[in-house]
Design an enzyme around this catalytic site. Sequence first.
Site, PDB file in Angstrom:
ATOM      1  CB  CYS A  73      32.521 -77.786  77.688  1.00 10.21           C
ATOM      2  SG  CYS A  73      33.955 -76.832  78.273  1.00 10.21           S
TER       3      CYS A  73
ATOM      4  CB  SER B  51      36.530 -71.314  76.224  1.00 12.66           C
ATOM      5  OG  SER B  51      36.602 -70.321  77.222  1.00 12.66           O
TER       6      SER B  51
ATOM      7  CG  HIS C  42      32.171 -74.895  74.111  1.00 10.14           C
ATOM      8  ND1 HIS C  42      30.911 -75.105  74.630  1.00 10.14           N
ATOM      9  CD2 HIS C  42      33.001 -74.740  75.164  1.00 10.14           C
ATOM     10  CE1 HIS C  42      30.970 -75.059  75.960  1.00 10.14           C
ATOM     11  NE2 HIS C  42      32.230 -74.845  76.302  1.00 10.14           N
TER      12      HIS C  42
ATOM     13  CD  GLU D  90      28.573 -75.686  71.998  1.00  9.43           C
ATOM     14  OE1 GLU D  90      28.704 -75.296  73.167  1.00  9.43           O
ATOM     15  OE2 GLU D  90      29.237 -76.634  71.526  1.00  9.43           O
TER      16      GLU D  90
END
Length: 304
Positions: A142, A192, A235, A237
């Site tokens: 990100c 995001s 993301h 994760e």
Amino acid sequence: MPIKIQSDLPARSILENENIFVMTENRAATQDIRPLKIAIINLMPTKETTETQLLRLLGNTPLQIDISLVRMEAHESTHTSEEHLSRFYIPSSEIFRHKYDGMIITGAPVEQMPFEDVDYWSELCDIMDYARENVFSTLHICWGAQAGLYHNYGIKKHLLDKKMFGVFMNHKLIEREPILRGFDDLFPVPTSRHTTVSKSAIQKISDLTMIAENEWADVTLCKSKDNRSIYMMGHLEYDTETLSKEYWRDKEKNLPIELPINYFPDDDPTKPPLNKWRSTAHLFFSNWLNYYVYQETPYEYTRC
């Protein structure tokens, strides 16, 4: 791949309850193998949450990993206790004494700031410069991906008209790319962010290869031609509830926030979200460790 961690790291009990194989330092010392040395530059404010998320994914392959959690010396953390940082993290200056098989540079909630205004920017640049010669493969996530593309290639980020927020479907731009081996034709990635980098800027760099883009035709994944740097804009994760917590946090602060796309059942935020990306996440991190770190790194690399 069992991960070697300190026995009292809070993530240990969480991962053991999930049947993720973790190994304490004492047990690891009895195994006659060379573990992969992975440094995690954790730039997220909620460091314990990010530790657990990443260790969960790194612990899902067959060999041993020796993890070094790294803190930035130029930044004072306000969300993680000094006791936790002192006990489980090494200062960033320590990594310059070692070589690593792999490195992960996480995202950070500073994407709307100019890179040079981030208090640890100079420190992070030194780490990225060092990694070029002393880390076999670095995974940027990100904001960490945008930072790497900017520092290594001069590719600027751009503010989006509205926040890219939700679970976006992505498609492969290259067939038989090892990091996407086993992926479905369409695969989900939680996202995001308020900023992006343009595909055209990446395509102008001969050293970079676009690997995947999302349904908004926005770049999701690219890499350097030598596989030493991987840039993931999403993301994978994230936990199931991560986007939900972010949504409700901003709602309570009366900040402008739209429902995350393709996340809540029936777009109803009162319904618990379902995790649609878990298998993709495990496969992505396993592929990175296997094809870009384990199978490529010379055995004596970290002993040089």
